[in-house]
Design an enzyme around this catalytic site. Structure first.
Site, PDB file in Angstrom:
ATOM      1  N   TYR A   1      26.432  43.708  91.444  1.00 52.10           N
ATOM      2  CA  TYR A   1      26.823  45.103  91.739  1.00 52.10           C
ATOM      3  C   TYR A   1      26.411  46.075  90.647  1.00 52.10           C
ATOM      4  O   TYR A   1      26.804  47.234  90.694  1.00 52.10           O
ATOM      5  CB  TYR A   1      28.351  45.239  91.845  1.00 52.10           C
ATOM      6  CG  TYR A   1      29.088  44.229  92.671  1.00 52.10           C
ATOM      7  CD1 TYR A   1      28.889  44.163  94.058  1.00 52.10           C
ATOM      8  CD2 TYR A   1      30.023  43.381  92.098  1.00 52.10           C
ATOM      9  CE1 TYR A   1      29.604  43.250  94.817  1.00 52.10           C
ATOM     10  CE2 TYR A   1      30.740  42.466  92.857  1.00 52.10           C
ATOM     11  CZ  TYR A   1      30.522  42.408  94.220  1.00 52.10           C
ATOM     12  OH  TYR A   1      31.233  41.517  94.963  1.00 52.10           O
TER      13      TYR A   1
ATOM     14  N   GLY B   1      42.472  44.757  96.711  1.00 49.96           N
ATOM     15  CA  GLY B   1      41.567  45.858  96.415  1.00 49.96           C
ATOM     16  C   GLY B   1      42.031  46.803  95.319  1.00 49.96           C
ATOM     17  O   GLY B   1      41.347  47.778  95.026  1.00 49.96           O
TER      18      GLY B   1
ATOM     19  N   ARG C   1      28.923  39.414  88.608  1.00 49.98           N
ATOM     20  CA  ARG C   1      29.198  40.804  88.993  1.00 49.98           C
ATOM     21  C   ARG C   1      28.187  41.817  88.424  1.00 49.98           C
ATOM     22  O   ARG C   1      27.748  42.706  89.153  1.00 49.98           O
ATOM     23  CB  ARG C   1      30.631  41.213  88.622  1.00 49.98           C
ATOM     24  CG  ARG C   1      31.700  40.409  89.357  1.00 49.98           C
ATOM     25  CD  ARG C   1      33.094  40.979  89.176  1.00 49.98           C
ATOM     26  NE  ARG C   1      33.255  42.237  89.863  1.00 49.98           N
ATOM     27  CZ  ARG C   1      33.227  43.419  89.289  1.00 49.98           C
ATOM     28  NH1 ARG C   1      33.079  43.515  87.986  1.00 49.98           N
ATOM     29  NH2 ARG C   1      33.357  44.514  89.995  1.00 49.98           N
TER      30      ARG C   1
ATOM     31  N   GLY D   1      43.906  40.142  94.195  1.00 49.93           N
ATOM     32  CA  GLY D   1      43.332  39.096  93.345  1.00 49.93           C
ATOM     33  C   GLY D   1      42.988  39.689  91.992  1.00 49.93           C
ATOM     34  O   GLY D   1      43.588  39.393  90.968  1.00 49.93           O
ATOM     35  N   ARG D   2      42.009  40.612  92.034  1.00 46.22           N
ATOM     36  CA  ARG D   2      41.485  41.221  90.809  1.00 46.22           C
ATOM     37  C   ARG D   2      42.578  41.769  89.894  1.00 46.22           C
ATOM     38  O   ARG D   2      42.580  41.519  88.694  1.00 46.22           O
ATOM     39  CB  ARG D   2      40.555  42.373  91.223  1.00 46.22           C
ATOM     40  CG  ARG D   2      39.788  43.020  90.089  1.00 46.22           C
ATOM     41  CD  ARG D   2      39.027  44.253  90.604  1.00 46.22           C
ATOM     42  NE  ARG D   2      38.424  44.026  91.894  1.00 46.22           N
ATOM     43  CZ  ARG D   2      37.194  43.557  92.096  1.00 46.22           C
ATOM     44  NH1 ARG D   2      36.427  43.301  91.066  1.00 46.22           N
ATOM     45  NH2 ARG D   2      36.735  43.375  93.313  1.00 46.22           N
TER      46      ARG D   2
ATOM     47  N   GLU E   1      47.924  41.495  98.957  1.00 45.66           N
ATOM     48  CA  GLU E   1      47.153  40.269  98.677  1.00 45.66           C
ATOM     49  C   GLU E   1      46.067  40.597  97.651  1.00 45.66           C
ATOM     50  O   GLU E   1      44.886  40.541  97.928  1.00 45.66           O
ATOM     51  CB  GLU E   1      46.585  39.646  99.966  1.00 45.66           C
ATOM     52  CG  GLU E   1      45.905  40.615 100.884  1.00 45.66           C
ATOM     53  CD  GLU E   1      45.424  39.996 102.198  1.00 45.66           C
ATOM     54  OE1 GLU E   1      46.099  39.123 102.764  1.00 45.66           O
ATOM     55  OE2 GLU E   1      44.354  40.422 102.658  1.00 45.66           O
TER      56      GLU E   1
ATOM     57  N   CYS F   1      15.856  32.230  85.765  1.00 50.39           N
ATOM     58  CA  CYS F   1      14.537  32.788  86.013  1.00 50.39           C
ATOM     59  C   CYS F   1      14.671  33.899  87.048  1.00 50.39           C
ATOM     60  O   CYS F   1      14.105  33.836  88.143  1.00 50.39           O
ATOM     61  CB  CYS F   1      13.597  31.691  86.488  1.00 50.39           C
ATOM     62  SG  CYS F   1      13.465  30.384  85.269  1.00 50.39           S
ATOM     63  N   GLU F   2      15.480  34.868  86.715  1.00 45.94           N
ATOM     64  CA  GLU F   2      15.741  36.043  87.549  1.00 45.94           C
ATOM     65  C   GLU F   2      15.898  37.191  86.569  1.00 45.94           C
ATOM     66  O   GLU F   2      16.750  37.119  85.680  1.00 45.94           O
ATOM     67  CB  GLU F   2      17.076  35.886  88.301  1.00 45.94           C
ATOM     68  CG  GLU F   2      17.071  34.903  89.441  1.00 45.94           C
ATOM     69  CD  GLU F   2      16.251  35.372  90.620  1.00 45.94           C
ATOM     70  OE1 GLU F   2      16.106  36.602  90.810  1.00 45.94           O
ATOM     71  OE2 GLU F   2      15.721  34.507  91.333  1.00 45.94           O
TER      72      GLU F   2
HETATM   73  C1  LIG Z   1      38.822  39.670  98.606  1.00 41.64           C
HETATM   74  C2  LIG Z   1      40.048  39.861  99.397  1.00 41.64           C
HETATM   75  C3  LIG Z   1      41.265  40.106  98.766  1.00 41.64           C
HETATM   76  C4  LIG Z   1      41.402  40.301  97.283  1.00 41.64           C
HETATM   77  O1  LIG Z   1      40.656  41.369  96.816  1.00 41.64           O
HETATM   78  P1  LIG Z   1      40.853  41.905  95.305  1.00 41.64           P
HETATM   79  O2  LIG Z   1      39.827  42.989  95.193  1.00 41.64           O
HETATM   80  O3  LIG Z   1      40.561  40.749  94.416  1.00 41.64           O
HETATM   81  O4  LIG Z   1      42.240  42.401  95.177  1.00 41.64           O
HETATM   82  C5  LIG Z   1      42.386  40.202  99.554  1.00 41.64           C
HETATM   83  N1  LIG Z   1      42.330  40.056 100.894  1.00 41.64           N
HETATM   84  C6  LIG Z   1      41.179  39.803 101.543  1.00 41.64           C
HETATM   85  C7  LIG Z   1      41.188  39.664 103.018  1.00 41.64           C
HETATM   86  C8  LIG Z   1      39.989  39.712 100.818  1.00 41.64           C
HETATM   87  O5  LIG Z   1      38.840  39.485 101.466  1.00 41.64           O
END
Ligand SMILES: *Cc1c(COP(=O)(O)O)cnc(C)c1O
Length: 421
Positions: free
Chosen positions: A314, A230, A310, A274-275, A272, A341-342
């Site tokens: 959003y 997050g 995205r 990702g982004r 954990e 077609c959206e």
């Molecule tokens: C989506 C998600 C992440 C990664 O979120 P980012 O915004 O990409 O950092 C980590 N843990 C869980 C459980 C998630 O659902």
């Protein structure tokens, strides 16, 4: 307005496009590695810190392997993601399995891989025991409910489907302790794309205090806390990055005041994300197909929301660079669209850009996480290729583009000739 830079020149990208037609996603290995090292370094105060890269953000084994060599594990949430981690050479406690509404077969695979299993609900203790057997290390996802404000993408924690309530946590750890589990972790994730360092300090504080209470009440010892993903990225050029130094200073202070002062150290800190790890280092490269002049000016690309959803999902901002026209004044206003077609298939609405013409190369920034991964086949759109820009400037195809044959592969055309109507 400040401009976002590209990791390649006009000549370089034109050469790449000759070999790999647009649209495609391209990832910058050098920048991914540098960012991964800086991220890890900011947590060195915590012995045992580990980032488990959220595979769902960019599920490609090459990216996972690069991150694995930088010391990251994998955060998986489904059977396919677990298998991808295994095929990449990431197994055991280098996998965090943070799923929800989990099928038994996923638990079986996670157990076979000896992944860290992070349960989303108290009822899953029994379900896991019956489907795969209980592991020796267990983690629960906490939902703080009204204790914590959420944010736009993830919503209010009370409304979220994720996690245990506070009472359920005490009960869950007691059940597992009484079933002879001795190794424990705790997890929470209540934000998405959050740029405020203080938010993560508060999240860690909530977990630290909870650990003190649960440890004392149940006489168990926690090995790790996982503050989830997050962490946000500055999608807009005028936004600043999150201050990782301030975030770590804050978390360390709380750790010393709450965990160490209560004799519960050492506890490993896990993330954990990702982004934050790949988001800014992936680019969607596309070309202008058509310029349309009706009630508004439309620039139609050869990419669409199936390549990056995205903005449509959003209303998210993604910066756009027109290659070779960076220095021209941005005097023209466009809706930058795809071909679905959206009507919400728009990468940008009322965006000021240099004058566009068919054939111009358009790069959409910050598509390295939750970009390709969210792709879909609606309208018969095929998923694009993924390329890796290596540190020496060469390019590796890390996923080929889908073909019509791929799209048709699950259809039964053979049966059609004998199908009586
Ligand atoms: C989506 C998600 C992440 C990664 O979120 P980012 O915004 O990409 O950092 C980590 N843990 C869980 C459980 C998630 O659902």
């Amino acid at each position: 307005m400040p401009e976002k830079l590209l990791p390649f020149t006009k000549e370089q990208i034109e050469k790449i496009i000759k070999k790999y037609p647009t649209p495609f996603h391209i990832y910058d290995e050098k920048a991914i590695r540098e960012n991964a090292r800086a991220f890890k370094k900011s947590f060195t105060w915590n012995n045992g810190f580990k980032e488990f890269f959220a595979v769902k953000a960019a599920p490609n084994p090459y990216l996972m392997k690069i991150l694995h060599t930088e010391g990251f594990g994998a955060d998986c949430s489904s059977l396919a993601e677990l298998l991808m981690a295994e095929k990449t050479g990431i197994t055991g406690e280098e996998i965090m399995f943070s799923s929800n509404d989990t099928p038994a077969e996923d638990f079986l695979l996670a157990k076979r891989l000896q992944a860290i299993i992070n349960l989303d609900d108290i009822s899953h203790i029994d379900y896991l025991e019956k489907s795969a057997g209980l592991p020796s290390l267990i983690c629960f996802r906490y939902n703080p409910g009204p204790l914590k404000k959420g944010n736009v993408i993830i919503g209010h924690p009370e409304e979220a489907k994720y996690g245990f309530t506070r009472e359920q946590l005490f009960e869950g750890y007691r059940i597992c302790r009484d079933k002879d589990i001795k190794r424990f972790g705790i997890h929470t994730m209540v934000a998405s794309n959050e740029l405020d360092a203080q938010y993560f300090v508060e999240t860690a504080e909530i977990l630290f205090e909870l650990i003190v209470q649960i440890s004392h009440a149940l006489n168990i010892r926690f090995e790790f806390i996982n503050i989830g993903g997050g962490i946000g990225i500055p999608y807009r050029p005028e936004q600043a990055r999150i201050d990782l130094t301030a975030m770590n200073r804050g978390i360390k202070e709380k750790y010393e005041k709450i965990i160490a002062a209560n004799g519960l150290a050492p506890i490993k800190l896990f993330t954990e994300c990702g982004r934050y790890i790949t988001g800014p280092y992936g680019y969607l490269v596309s070309r202008v197909l058509h310029i349309k002049d009706t009630y508004k000016q439309f620039a139609g690309l050869d990419a669409c929301m199936a390549n990056l959803m995205r903005p449509a999902l959003y209303g998210a901002y993604h910066h756009i660079t027109v290659v070779g026209k960076e220095k021209q004044s941005h005097d023209f206003m466009y809706d930058v669209t795809g071909s679905l077609c959206e009507n919400n298939d728009k990468f940008a609405i009322d965006r000021m850009l240099p004058k566009l013409e068919p054939g111009n190369i358009v790069v959409i920034h910050d598509a390295g996480a939750h970009g390709y991964a969210m792709g879909f086949n609606y309208n018969g759109k095929l998923r694009s290729a993924e390329l890796l820009l290596r540190e020496d400037g060469s390019v590796t195809l890390i996923r080929r583009a889908e073909t019509v044959e791929d799209y048709f592969a699950t259809l039964n055309f053979q049966g059609l000739s004998t199908f009586k109507v």
